[in-house]
Design a protein around this motif. Structure first.
Motif, PDB file in Angstrom:
ATOM      1  N   GLU A  88      19.202   0.691  15.635  1.00  0.00           N
ATOM      2  CA  GLU A  88      18.364   1.585  16.444  1.00  0.00           C
ATOM      3  C   GLU A  88      18.984   2.976  16.583  1.00  0.00           C
ATOM      4  OE1 GLU A  88      17.510  -0.455  20.103  1.00  0.00           O
ATOM      5  OE2 GLU A  88      16.487  -2.074  19.035  1.00  0.00           O
ATOM      6  N   ASN A  89      20.123   3.172  15.947  1.00  0.00           N
ATOM      7  CA  ASN A  89      20.790   4.476  16.024  1.00  0.00           C
ATOM      8  C   ASN A  89      19.964   5.532  15.295  1.00  0.00           C
ATOM      9  OD1 ASN A  89      22.592   6.681  15.333  1.00  0.00           O
ATOM     10  ND2 ASN A  89      24.201   5.360  16.140  1.00  0.00           N
ATOM     11  N   GLU A  90      19.595   6.574  16.031  1.00  0.00           N
ATOM     12  CA  GLU A  90      18.712   7.611  15.467  1.00  0.00           C
ATOM     13  C   GLU A  90      19.362   8.314  14.270  1.00  0.00           C
ATOM     14  OE1 GLU A  90      15.586   8.572  15.987  1.00  0.00           O
ATOM     15  OE2 GLU A  90      15.309   6.955  17.438  1.00  0.00           O
ATOM     16  N   GLY A  91      20.695   8.551  14.366  1.00  0.00           N
ATOM     17  CA  GLY A  91      21.410   9.266  13.304  1.00  0.00           C
ATOM     18  C   GLY A  91      21.391   8.505  11.987  1.00  0.00           C
ATOM     19  N   LEU A  92      21.391   7.177  12.096  1.00  0.00           N
ATOM     20  CA  LEU A  92      21.442   6.363  10.865  1.00  0.00           C
ATOM     21  C   LEU A  92      20.049   6.026  10.325  1.00  0.00           C
ATOM     22  CD1 LEU A  92      24.254   3.883  11.956  1.00  0.00           C
ATOM     23  CD2 LEU A  92      24.468   5.704  10.284  1.00  0.00           C
ATOM     24  N   ARG A  93      19.023   6.441  11.077  1.00  0.00           N
ATOM     25  CA  ARG A  93      17.646   6.062  10.712  1.00  0.00           C
ATOM     26  C   ARG A  93      17.270   6.491   9.270  1.00  0.00           C
ATOM     27  NH1 ARG A  93      13.490   5.031  14.299  1.00  0.00           N
ATOM     28  NH2 ARG A  93      15.148   3.911  15.360  1.00  0.00           N
ATOM     29  N   PRO A  94      17.566   7.778   8.880  1.00  0.00           N
ATOM     30  CA  PRO A  94      17.202   8.164   7.496  1.00  0.00           C
ATOM     31  C   PRO A  94      17.908   7.309   6.448  1.00  0.00           C
ATOM     32  CG  PRO A  94      17.799  10.083   8.812  1.00  0.00           C
ATOM     33  CD  PRO A  94      18.163   8.892   9.622  1.00  0.00           C
ATOM     34  N   LEU A  95      19.188   6.989   6.728  1.00  0.00           N
ATOM     35  CA  LEU A  95      19.949   6.171   5.771  1.00  0.00           C
ATOM     36  C   LEU A  95      19.285   4.794   5.613  1.00  0.00           C
ATOM     37  CD1 LEU A  95      22.595   5.560   4.107  1.00  0.00           C
ATOM     38  CD2 LEU A  95      23.520   4.654   6.239  1.00  0.00           C
ATOM     39  N   PHE A  96      18.979   4.184   6.765  1.00  0.00           N
ATOM     40  CA  PHE A  96      18.365   2.852   6.713  1.00  0.00           C
ATOM     41  C   PHE A  96      16.980   2.910   6.059  1.00  0.00           C
ATOM     42  CE2 PHE A  96      21.101   1.728  10.574  1.00  0.00           C
ATOM     43  CZ  PHE A  96      22.057   1.132   9.772  1.00  0.00           C
ATOM     44  N   THR A  97      16.252   3.985   6.341  1.00  0.00           N
ATOM     45  CA  THR A  97      14.910   4.112   5.739  1.00  0.00           C
ATOM     46  C   THR A  97      15.033   4.167   4.220  1.00  0.00           C
ATOM     47  OG1 THR A  97      14.234   5.324   7.698  1.00  0.00           O
ATOM     48  CG2 THR A  97      12.749   5.443   5.824  1.00  0.00           C
ATOM     49  N   ASN A  98      16.015   4.947   3.740  1.00  0.00           N
ATOM     50  CA  ASN A  98      16.213   5.025   2.283  1.00  0.00           C
ATOM     51  C   ASN A  98      16.655   3.688   1.709  1.00  0.00           C
ATOM     52  OD1 ASN A  98      15.436   7.648   1.869  1.00  0.00           O
ATOM     53  ND2 ASN A  98      17.446   8.470   2.400  1.00  0.00           N
ATOM     54  N   LEU A  99      17.594   3.051   2.410  1.00  0.00           N
ATOM     55  CA  LEU A  99      18.087   1.752   1.917  1.00  0.00           C
ATOM     56  C   LEU A  99      16.960   0.722   1.882  1.00  0.00           C
ATOM     57  CD1 LEU A  99      21.519   1.366   3.773  1.00  0.00           C
ATOM     58  CD2 LEU A  99      21.163   1.806   1.346  1.00  0.00           C
ATOM     59  N   TYR A 100      16.105   0.794   2.915  1.00  0.00           N
ATOM     60  CA  TYR A 100      15.016  -0.180   3.052  1.00  0.00           C
ATOM     61  C   TYR A 100      14.026  -0.075   1.885  1.00  0.00           C
ATOM     62  CZ  TYR A 100      11.334  -2.849   5.416  1.00  0.00           C
ATOM     63  OH  TYR A 100      10.395  -3.781   5.751  1.00  0.00           O
ATOM     64  N   HIS A 101      13.881   1.144   1.362  1.00  0.00           N
ATOM     65  CA  HIS A 101      12.902   1.334   0.288  1.00  0.00           C
ATOM     66  C   HIS A 101      13.562   1.397  -1.092  1.00  0.00           C
ATOM     67  CE1 HIS A 101       9.467   1.749   2.929  1.00  0.00           C
ATOM     68  NE2 HIS A 101      10.300   2.343   3.767  1.00  0.00           N
ATOM     69  N   MET A 102      14.866   1.130  -1.142  1.00  0.00           N
ATOM     70  CA  MET A 102      15.539   1.088  -2.443  1.00  0.00           C
ATOM     71  C   MET A 102      15.364  -0.293  -3.062  1.00  0.00           C
ATOM     72  SD  MET A 102      19.075   3.044  -1.721  1.00  0.00           S
ATOM     73  CE  MET A 102      19.962   2.453  -3.134  1.00  0.00           C
ATOM     74  N   PRO A 103      15.409  -0.394  -4.373  1.00  0.00           N
ATOM     75  CA  PRO A 103      15.359  -1.730  -4.970  1.00  0.00           C
ATOM     76  C   PRO A 103      16.626  -2.523  -4.633  1.00  0.00           C
ATOM     77  CG  PRO A 103      14.952  -0.021  -6.615  1.00  0.00           C
ATOM     78  CD  PRO A 103      15.430   0.671  -5.388  1.00  0.00           C
TER      79      PRO A 103
END
Lengths: 176, 651
Positions: A88-103
């Protein structure tokens, strides 16, 4: 089952020998990650693959995985909290979003709070625990094994022909 | 002498590298085994697993003729799905000839299931089965030998339904017309009126209360006591005081008498309050007896089958048999939904018992986050399902086209609700202009599911509406059309409405009495079109409150009005007269008794209260007089003293 038992016997044999402390410590450390990860996850499959293809002591890995599974189960509520905090960390949100949509990466199930929390605990502990296990193995060999080999029973047993035949056979055909 | 050198002849173990080369062959063997399983056994096992899951979920046998998967292409093809009709195992609820879909590898690599397009073809409805399908026996809710709660509830509802609606109105009308109605046997009933029992016990209570109040009245201050107080008050000195001590003594006397009077007033007031309470209680009992008398009359009217010519009652009574199977089917699916409903939703209005049950450990789930982004994939997404079917060899197939879009685990991420639309007709079954549209919107916290459907025309033949020993009534032939709207908010609030219309109706009427048959034929010949409107509303999982309306109700009511109104009024009068005869006199006597006690006790209490109040007022006046006189006496004395003093002083 036979394979598993064979690996466990190999673990105890190696533990009581003078060699293979790195293999043992790596096996135990790998077991930490296996214990803290769900079985059907990318990281667990990767560790199993490594254990299988590299000379990491499988018996040690399975034994440690079995033990750390219980530990992980006990600390699940804490792992859940830690996982939620990270995810839920806002700073890490973009990283997780990218990881989530990576193969491939989502197969690690990192987006689950418990997997994330316990995974973090496992990965943080793995390196220090490798060295801890290594030093413990050395201490065990220096104290317990040496003392045991000084006992009359061991001396009497190691003096038997049967034992000599066994050691010769093990040296020629045994494997770790 | 040199010792001969001993050489170690044992071969040196080969140093092993970090890679476990000997593991390659076992690994390849395992891979080959997995591949072999996938090729030879996986499809069969998946097919059987789906059949088992379907049987467990639906409660009836599910058969799949063929299932093929291709790991390389990411496709699945399921053929010949037959779902048994649990109510009629010789028939299928529906059959789907072919389902084909492929999952995107792009999605699978991201651990998401994304289906670009799915095709569902060759749909059949209510087709016969080669062999009857297996139906799952109802589950027992508890480990007891008796019927489950569900069965008990079903039996209760069935009983209620049978008692209330099933086939009664026309049968009752028939009995009334033929004069065989049971109200003539009123005299044979003895001691069954509840109001009579209530009256008897009330009579006893009234007697008890009368005795109790007679005793209580004796304890109230009587006339002599009040007179005594009055005399004592009159004897107290209120003027010509010579010393302040005299004034003080008089005031003390009056005060003690007033206190005594006050005490008596309180006793009387307490008695008055108690009397009021008792009277209220008795009044309430009288009212409940009156209500019971009305209920007894209604019960007797029901018992002797005096029909109500109420349009809504007639509609309900006639169409409940017709609607029964649909309501049963709705309840079956509702119970199925309740079974899989989240526990929190189930317990919102229910008991707390489920909260105490063991909850899954967090390890089992945790919280799974979805990090959505525009054009990203949700965890599960079937973008488009095309449903098509062509009328063919079987009568049960039809020309059907449909589309289901955006079946997904995260509607908010893709910004689309799940929609399903179907249109078509089943010529073999004489069903045409079928249209259905369902929308499931989960994008907001409170989900909304709406359903709109209509069938333009369908054939009705041999549908029974009423089947009683005296009358049978049904549609011999008709052409029906139906429109339905339903809405489910937050998986709880359910509303629905259904408008059914039957045109070109040919009725099938039989009756024991020719007179009745004639009347019925006359009435129904004038009704070529029948409407049936059903509205329902309720909070799931509780049962729905149904409102059934039909033009048949008022028409039948109107048709029978002339013949029956007088007879019904007569029958009702008979029942009322019987009840009055049984309890009328007793009730009047008790009422008189009650009124007598009420007036007697009330008058007595009021009288004593008035006397005491008078005496109290008198006492208060005496106190005032005594004080006034005392003040006047004291000032005169001071004046005399002053005059005396002035006389003694010479300037």
């Amino acid at each position: 089952m036979t394979l598993l038992l064979k690996q466990l016997f190999a673990f105890f044999k190696l533990l009581n020998s003078d060699t293979g402390s790195n293999q043992l410590a790596a096996g135990l450390a790998a077991g930490v990650i296996l214990g803290f990860s769900p079985i059907l996850s990318l990281q667990a499959l990767f560790i199993l693959f490594c254990c299988f293809f590299f000379r990491i002591q499988l018996g040690a890995a399975f034994l440690a995985a079995f033990f750390f599974k219980f530990i992980a189960f006990l600390v699940d509520p804490l792992s859940d909290q830690l996982g939620r905090m990270v995810l839920e960390n806002e700073g890490l949100r973009p990283l997780f979003t990218n990881l989530y949509h990576m193969p491939i990466v989502p197969m690690s199930r990192f987006n689950n709070s418990i997997v994330m929390g316990s995974g973090l605990v496992g990965f943080i502990l793995v390196i220090p625990l490798f060295f801890v296990f290594k030093s413990l193995i050395a201490k065990y060999r220096a104290t317990v094994v040496t003392r045991y080999k000084q006992t009359k029973i061991w001396k009497a047993w190691s003096g038997t022909t049967l034992y000599k035949w066994y050691t010769t056979y093990d040296r020629l055909y045994g494997s770790n | 002498m040199n010792k001969p050198e001993t050489r170690d002849v044992t071969p040196k173990p080969k140093r092993k590298g970090p890679v476990r080369t000997e593991a390659v062959i076992p690994f390849l063997v395992v891979c080959c085994l997995i591949a072999a399983y996938t090729i030879f056994f996986f499809d069969g096992h998946l097919r059987r697993a789906l059949e088992w899951v379907g049987y467990q979920a639906i409660g009836a046998e599910v058969d799949i003729a063929n299932l093929e998967t291709s790991f390389r292409k990411g496709t699945i093809r399921i053929q010949g799905i037959q779902v048994t009709n649990a109510q009629k195992p010789t028939e299928n609820a529906f059959v789907i000839g072919d389902i084909r879909f492929g999952v995107l590898w792009d999605g699978l690599l991201r651990a998401k299931i994304v289906v670009e397009e799915m095709a569902i073809e060759q749909i059949e409805i209510s087709s016969p089965r080669k062999t009857p399908g297996k139906v799952k026996p109802p589950e027992k809710e508890e480990n007891t030998d008796g019927p489950s709660k569900l069965e008990q509830e079903a039996t209760r509802l069935k009983g209620e339904f049978d008692d209330k609606y099933q086939d009664n109105v026309l049968g009752d009308i028939s009995a009334l017309l033929s004069g065989t109605s049971g109200q003539d046997q009123l005299k044979n009933i003895e001691g069954t009126l509840k109001s009579k029992e209530m009256l008897s016990s009330f009579e006893k209570e009234i007697k008890g209360k009368q005795d109790e109040w007679n005793q209580r009245l004796k304890t109230l201050p009587n006339n002599e006591e009040v007179q005594q107080l009055s005399k004592r008050l009159s004897a107290v000195k209120t003027k010509d005081f010579k010393t302040p001590q005299e004034v003080e003594a008089s005031l003390k006397q009056i005060d003690s008498i007033l206190k005594e009077a006050d005490q008596k007033v309180k006793t009387v007031q307490a008695a008055g309050n108690d009397l009021e309470k008792d009277l209220k209680n008795l009044d309430g009992q009288m009212k409940s007896i009156d209500a019971q008398i009305k209920k007894d009359i209604a019960d007797l009217e029901a018992r002797f089958k005096i029909p109500k010519l109420n349009a809504s009652e007639i509609s309900k009574s006639i169409f409940m048999r017709y609607l029964g199977p649909y309501i049963a089917k709705f309840n079956q699916y509702k119970n199925m939904a309740v079974k899989y409903m989240p526990p929190g939703l189930k317990n919102k209005n229910g008991s707390d018992a489920a909260k105490d049950q063991i909850q899954p450990h967090p390890r089992a789930d945790g919280v799974t986050y979805e990090f959505g982004k525009p054009r990203g994939y949700p965890m599960f997404w079937i973008k488009d399902i095309k449903v098509s079917s062509k009328a063919g060899a079987s009568d049960f197939t039809g020309d059907l086209k449909g589309q289901i879009t955006h079946v997904t685990s995260n509607q908010a991420l893709i910004g689309q609700p799940t929609t399903a639309t179907f249109a078509g007709s089943f010529p073999g079954l004489k069903v045409s202009d079928v249209f259905a549209k369902a929308v499931m919107d989960n994008r907001k916290p409170e989900s909304v599911i709406t359903l709109e459907s209509k069938v333009g025309s369908y054939a009705v033949a041999g549908r029974e509406l009423v089947n009683s020993p005296d009358v049978t009534l049904g549609f011999a032939q008709a052409t029906g059309s139906v429109g339905m709207k339903a809405e489910l908010k937050a998986l709880k609030e359910f509303t629905f409405s259904m408008d059914n219309k039957f045109n070109q109706v040919a009725y099938d009427i039989t009756a024991k009495s020719n007179e009745l048959k004639q009347v019925l034929v006359e009435i129904f010949n004038g009704i070529p079109a029948v409407t049936l409107d059903v509205n329902g509303r309720g909070q799931l999982p509780a049962n729905l409150a149904l409102n059934v309306n039909s033009n048949l109700g008022p028409e039948i009511g109107k048709g029978f009005e002339k013949q029956l109104q007088k007879k019904i009024a007569e029958a009702k009068a008979k029942v009322e007269a019987y009840v009055q005869e049984q309890i009328g006199a007793q009730r009047a006597q008790i009422e008189a008794q009650y009124k007598q006690i009420k007036s007697q006790v009330e008058a007595e209490v009021k009288k004593v209260q008035a006397q005491l109040d008078t005496e109290k007022a008198k006492g208060d006046a005496q106190v005032k007089t005594a004080e006034k006189n005392a003040k006047a006496g004291a000032s005169k004395k001071i004046e005399d003293e002053a005059k005396k003093l002035l006389k003694g002083i010479k300037f």
